[in-house]
Write a protein that holds these residues in place. Structure first.
Motif, PDB file in Angstrom:
ATOM      1  N   GLN A  16      32.649  29.918  77.078  1.00  0.00           N
ATOM      2  CA  GLN A  16      32.347  29.345  78.379  1.00  0.00           C
ATOM      3  C   GLN A  16      31.570  30.395  79.170  1.00  0.00           C
ATOM      4  O   GLN A  16      31.434  31.540  78.729  1.00  0.00           O
ATOM      5  CB  GLN A  16      33.621  28.958  79.121  1.00  0.00           C
ATOM      6  CG  GLN A  16      34.540  30.104  79.483  1.00  0.00           C
ATOM      7  CD  GLN A  16      35.851  29.631  80.075  1.00  0.00           C
ATOM      8  OE1 GLN A  16      36.639  28.955  79.412  1.00  0.00           O
ATOM      9  NE2 GLN A  16      36.098  29.989  81.321  1.00  0.00           N
ATOM     10  N   THR A  17      31.037  29.999  80.294  1.00  0.00           N
ATOM     11  CA  THR A  17      30.254  30.920  81.105  1.00  0.00           C
ATOM     12  C   THR A  17      31.176  31.927  81.794  1.00  0.00           C
ATOM     13  O   THR A  17      32.192  31.546  82.384  1.00  0.00           O
ATOM     14  CB  THR A  17      29.450  30.153  82.168  1.00  0.00           C
ATOM     15  OG1 THR A  17      28.574  29.236  81.503  1.00  0.00           O
ATOM     16  CG2 THR A  17      28.619  31.105  83.011  1.00  0.00           C
ATOM     17  N   ARG A  24      27.114  33.401  78.608  1.00  0.00           N
ATOM     18  CA  ARG A  24      27.990  33.332  77.433  1.00  0.00           C
ATOM     19  C   ARG A  24      28.113  34.673  76.732  1.00  0.00           C
ATOM     20  O   ARG A  24      28.994  34.848  75.878  1.00  0.00           O
ATOM     21  CB  ARG A  24      27.451  32.308  76.423  1.00  0.00           C
ATOM     22  CG  ARG A  24      27.469  30.881  76.878  1.00  0.00           C
ATOM     23  CD  ARG A  24      27.181  29.937  75.719  1.00  0.00           C
ATOM     24  NE  ARG A  24      25.987  30.309  74.987  1.00  0.00           N
ATOM     25  CZ  ARG A  24      25.640  29.809  73.795  1.00  0.00           C
ATOM     26  NH1 ARG A  24      26.427  28.926  73.209  1.00  0.00           N
ATOM     27  NH2 ARG A  24      24.528  30.174  73.199  1.00  0.00           N
ATOM     28  N   GLN A  51      24.674  25.322  71.435  1.00  0.00           N
ATOM     29  CA  GLN A  51      25.868  24.957  72.214  1.00  0.00           C
ATOM     30  C   GLN A  51      26.747  24.049  71.365  1.00  0.00           C
ATOM     31  O   GLN A  51      26.383  22.905  71.084  1.00  0.00           O
ATOM     32  CB  GLN A  51      25.478  24.230  73.500  1.00  0.00           C
ATOM     33  CG  GLN A  51      26.668  23.742  74.322  1.00  0.00           C
ATOM     34  CD  GLN A  51      27.533  24.880  74.812  1.00  0.00           C
ATOM     35  OE1 GLN A  51      27.048  25.806  75.447  1.00  0.00           O
ATOM     36  NE2 GLN A  51      28.821  24.828  74.518  1.00  0.00           N
TER      37      GLN A  51
END
Length: 277
Positions: free
Chosen positions: A198-199, A217, A137
């Motif tokens: 981002q998700t 992701r 991340q």
């Protein structure tokens, strides 16, 4: 998941999690860091556990041997590739220290710029095999850049062209955004797995065309083709940059563009997608 801090990532001009055909990058489990020069500065602090020579595919534009640097970082072991090492087992390195010189690896496509490959394993894992690293991340905010599909060629290589658009006029990191403003990552559509910064979930689209499906992701590219002034391209090389952005178009079999040409890019569904990996 291993978080890579903003201070670390800001040492480099660009980064990408998904823009690779190799399984090491599946699900964003490795990050490629582009310094913009050939000096490889360390993204981690720790003690060098081992340095190993790795054979790589024979390419006329690249070296035939790469190197794997393993660095103990307390709870994790960092795996670093694409560096001709200036460190040895037992050396202590800090973030920003020189590890060596970047190599033009045979693992690269011709259009790929020199970079550091970074992944993390737990100490008890197999540290040699390509896949098996932990998800990464990046701890940075990424601005999504809107784009109308047009641009002027400002750089050419045998298998790529780079446009002056979309332009990143602000500060911080930015990436090409889909039609909903979500920053994208990966090789569209020439590498089967892409990603988002981002998700996401459900259908994603770009330039008005559905391009794939998001799950967390990860983005699985759909069967699409990319065209520039009507000529089919291999795809779009998507990454995150803190410098002037400029989209890279890949033409793995060559192109006819010159610096100064105006290009209009479109994306269309196809029954014959180009997949390089």
């Amino acid at each position: 998941m291993v978080v890579v801090s903003a201070d670390v990532i800001s040492q480099y001009e660009r980064f990408s999690l998904y823009n690779s055909p190799y399984p090491a990058h599946d699900a964003g489990c490795a990050i490629d860091l582009y310094p913009g020069n050939d000096v490889a500065v360390s993204p981690v602090a720790g003690v060098v556990r081992a340095v190993r020579t790795v054979r790589c595919p024979a390419r006329p534009y690249a070296v035939s041997e790469d190197h794997l640097i393993l660095i103990d970082c307390e709870t994790h072991v960092a795996r670093i590739l694409h560096v001709d090492p200036a460190v040895d087992a037992g050396d202590r390195v800090e973030i920003g220290d020189r590890l060596g010189t970047l190599v033009r690896s045979g693992f690269f496509g011709r259009w790929v710029d020199n970079h550091i490959h970074l992944g993390f394993r737990r100490p008890e894992q197999n540290l040699q095999r390509a896949s098996g690293s932990m998800p990464i991340q990046p701890d940075v905010s990424v601005t999504g850049l809107a784009w109308d599909g047009t641009g002027t060629v400002v750089e050419t290589g045998k298998t790529h062209v780079r446009l002056d658009a979309p332009n990143h006029g602000g500060s911080g990191f930015a990436a090409l955004a889909d039609d909903d403003g979500v920053p994208l990552d990966g090789g569209l559509p020439h590498y089967s797995g892409g990603g988002a910064l981002q998700t996401v979930s459900g259908e994603r689209s770009l330039l008005g065309t559905p391009i794939g499906t998001g799950d967390g992701r990860d983005v699985t590219w759909g069967d699409v083709a990319v065209y520039a002034n009507g000529r089919r391209a291999t795809g779009l090389s998507l990454f995150t940059s803190r410098k002037q952005f400029g989209l890279k178009l890949v033409f793995h079999a060559g192109h006819r563009s010159s610096v100064g040409d105006e290009l209009t890019v479109r994306i269309e569904p196809t029954a014959d997608p180009l997949r390089l990996g």
